[in-house]
Enzyme design. Structure first.
Site, PDB file in Angstrom:
ATOM      1  N   ALA A  99       0.849  -1.204   0.000  1.00 32.25           N
ATOM      2  CA  ALA A  99       0.000   0.000   0.000  1.00 32.25           C
ATOM      3  C   ALA A  99       0.875   1.241   0.000  1.00 32.25           C
ATOM      4  CB  ALA A  99      -0.905  -0.001   1.227  1.00 32.25           C
ATOM      5  N   CYS A 100       0.286   2.319  -0.461  1.00 27.16           N
ATOM      6  CA  CYS A 100       0.941   3.612  -0.475  1.00 27.16           C
ATOM      7  C   CYS A 100       1.473   3.936   0.932  1.00 27.16           C
ATOM      8  CB  CYS A 100      -0.076   4.665  -0.907  1.00 27.16           C
ATOM      9  SG  CYS A 100       0.578   6.310  -0.961  1.00 27.16           S
ATOM     10  N   PRO A 101       2.677   4.428   1.117  1.00 28.10           N
ATOM     11  CA  PRO A 101       3.616   4.934   0.098  1.00 28.10           C
ATOM     12  C   PRO A 101       4.629   3.911  -0.401  1.00 28.10           C
ATOM     13  CG  PRO A 101       4.431   5.492   2.262  1.00 28.10           C
ATOM     14  CD  PRO A 101       3.173   4.678   2.475  1.00 28.10           C
ATOM     15  N   SER A 123       0.810   7.425   3.498  1.00 26.74           N
ATOM     16  CA  SER A 123       1.881   8.414   3.283  1.00 26.74           C
ATOM     17  C   SER A 123       1.808   9.546   4.287  1.00 26.74           C
ATOM     18  CB  SER A 123       1.832   9.027   1.890  1.00 26.74           C
ATOM     19  OG  SER A 123       1.094   8.280   1.020  1.00 26.74           O
TER      20      SER A 123
END
Lengths: 75, 375
Positions: free
Chosen positions: A13-15, B78
């Protein structure tokens, strides 16, 4: 297409897809091509934007069901 | 320094109370420009997370030291990474739990008023996307209007106030969000109503919403009247509740009017839209409180976060209701249209029951702002 390196980022998954791509790219010479496989949909826009901001060339994107494939040429 | 978590509910409170917040949005620039968390006193810095992988030193001087800082990304991952990097430099930051995905799905229930026979009316504000839905409660029974796909929110809310959901209405076949109406009806056994003119292609059974329907909720007849008001879609219907409230669907908003092009027939329907707004609505009591199915900009929120305005006030102030010249009106609603909502055709087909995308696909289809108004 001559692929210098392959990165399997499926299930990440991001990042993480971008983090791994960035790392893999540092191991390549300018002009060499990295092939990346990802399943995180967000990576589609992010990898395109990341390539651009880093001066790399996104050569091709393919979508097969949930799998996204990218080919990026190091700039 | 520990990184804190902020929920969509907490951010919503800051929006409503018009508090200050500094948002560091780490999505890429296109996504940020297309859609972001809006607040009257919010400030923004947009730096994609992938430009911060080598370090955050470069942006430290762009962050305020006297404001709360919230790091936002698409799904959370993020923003946690960037928040942790910042906290290593001693910056006190929070990240948005669940990212923009959670923000898009958050609903804030706000009571908008009491009904004559002891009932209550609630508005569910989907703050990130601008969708408004409603729950009418009377003597232990509830009706829901224009439900979003976050069906649990309504079901839990009704359970918490000991109300049984008995009727569910969609004012029209929605193009900008996936309706939760049918699913709630399946889960609760409630009756699902839809305007038949919008339902010609649907794959499921429904109760036809036609003019002058009187529907019992609780022991009282709540005077919900279907007021046929074509324009946005051919079947668009509005409701008058208790002779106090006008639920205007996507026909009339606080500072804008419905767009007639999302089913592809702008030129054909523009006349209907004008007829509805300039004649049918004008005949109604101007004391009615208009409760639309969407808001367009955050400044339309009242002090308590709800979205409503007197019909008379809208006739005075709403730009779309004050185009005396028919030519100008037609030009506004056919030529001056904003970009169409994300995946609106697929959303229509989902609402017709023709396709059944999985939850991740549904989220993706709905991402972004709603764009069902012209101004």
């Amino acid at each position: 297409m001559n692929i210098a390196k392959f990165l399997d980022a499926k299930g990440l998954a991001c990042p993480m897809p971008i983090v791994r791509t960035k790392k893999a790219m540092t191991e390549l010479q300018v002009g060499e091509i990295l092939e990346i496989h990802v399943t995180d949909k967000g990576a589609k826009n992010d990898l395109a934007a990341w390539s651009k901001s880093g001066g790399h060339e996104l050569l091709k994107v393919e979508e097969e069901n949930d799998l996204l494939k990218f080919w990026i040429k190091k700039g | 320094m520990a990184v804190k978590l902020m929920t969509s509910k907490e951010v919503t409170k800051k929006v409503i109370k018009k508090e200050e917040l500094f948002i560091l949005d780490v999505r890429n620039q296109n996504d940020f420009n297309d859609w972001k968390i809006e607040g009257e006193k919010f400030e923004y810095l947009n730096i994609p997370y992938f430009e911060l992988l080598d370090g955050v030193e470069g942006i430290l001087n762009q962050l305020p030291n006297d404001k709360e800082i919230l790091v936002v990304c698409a799904k959370e991952g993020s923003s946690v990474m960037v928040a942790e990097m910042l906290s290593e430099y001693g910056v006190s930051v929070s990240y948005l739990q669940g990212g923009m995905k959670a923000w898009s799905e958050y609903l804030e229930p706000i009571k908008v008023g009491d009904l004559v026979n002891g009932g209550e009316l609630y508005q569910f504000v989907r703050i990130g996307k601008g969708c408004l839905s409603y729950m009418l409660v009377s003597n232990g029974e509830a009706a829901i209007i224009d439900a979003t796909r976050m069906t649990d929110v309504y079901i839990d809310f009704a359970r918490d106030i000991n109300a049984k959901i008995v009727h569910i209405f969609d004012t029209h076949l929605h193009a900008d969000h996936i309706s939760g109406g049918r699913k709630i009806a399946e889960l609760t056994g409630a009756t699902y109503w839809l305007p038949p003119k919008d339902a010609t292609e649907v794959t499921f059974s429904y109760n036809p919403l036609e003019n002058n329907n009187q529907i019992m909720i609780g022991n009282t007849t709540l005077s919900i009247q279907a007021l046929y008001s074509p324009g946005h879609t051919i079947g668009s219907t509005s409701f008058i509740v208790d002779e106090q409230y006008l639920l205007s669907g996507d026909i009339l908003f606080i500072d804008s009017i419905g767009r007639p092009d999302l089913a592809g027939l702008a030129e054909d329907w523009v006349g209907d839209l004008r007829e509805t707004l300039y004649r049918r609505y004008k005949e109604l009591s101007h004391e009615l409180i208009v409760l639309p199915a969407h808001f367009m900009v955050i400044s339309e929120l009242n002090e308590d976060g709800s979205v409503s305005e007197k019909l008379g006030t809208l006739f005075e102030n709403n730009h779309g209701l004050n185009l005396s010249n028919e030519y100008e009106f037609n030009k506004l609603v056919t030529e001056n249209l904003p970009p169409q909502p994300n995946s609106y055709q697929e959303i229509r087909e989902t609402n017709m029951g023709k396709v059944t995308p999985d939850i991740e696909k549904q989220r993706e289809m709905e991402i972004g702002p709603n764009r069902c108004a012209v101004r």
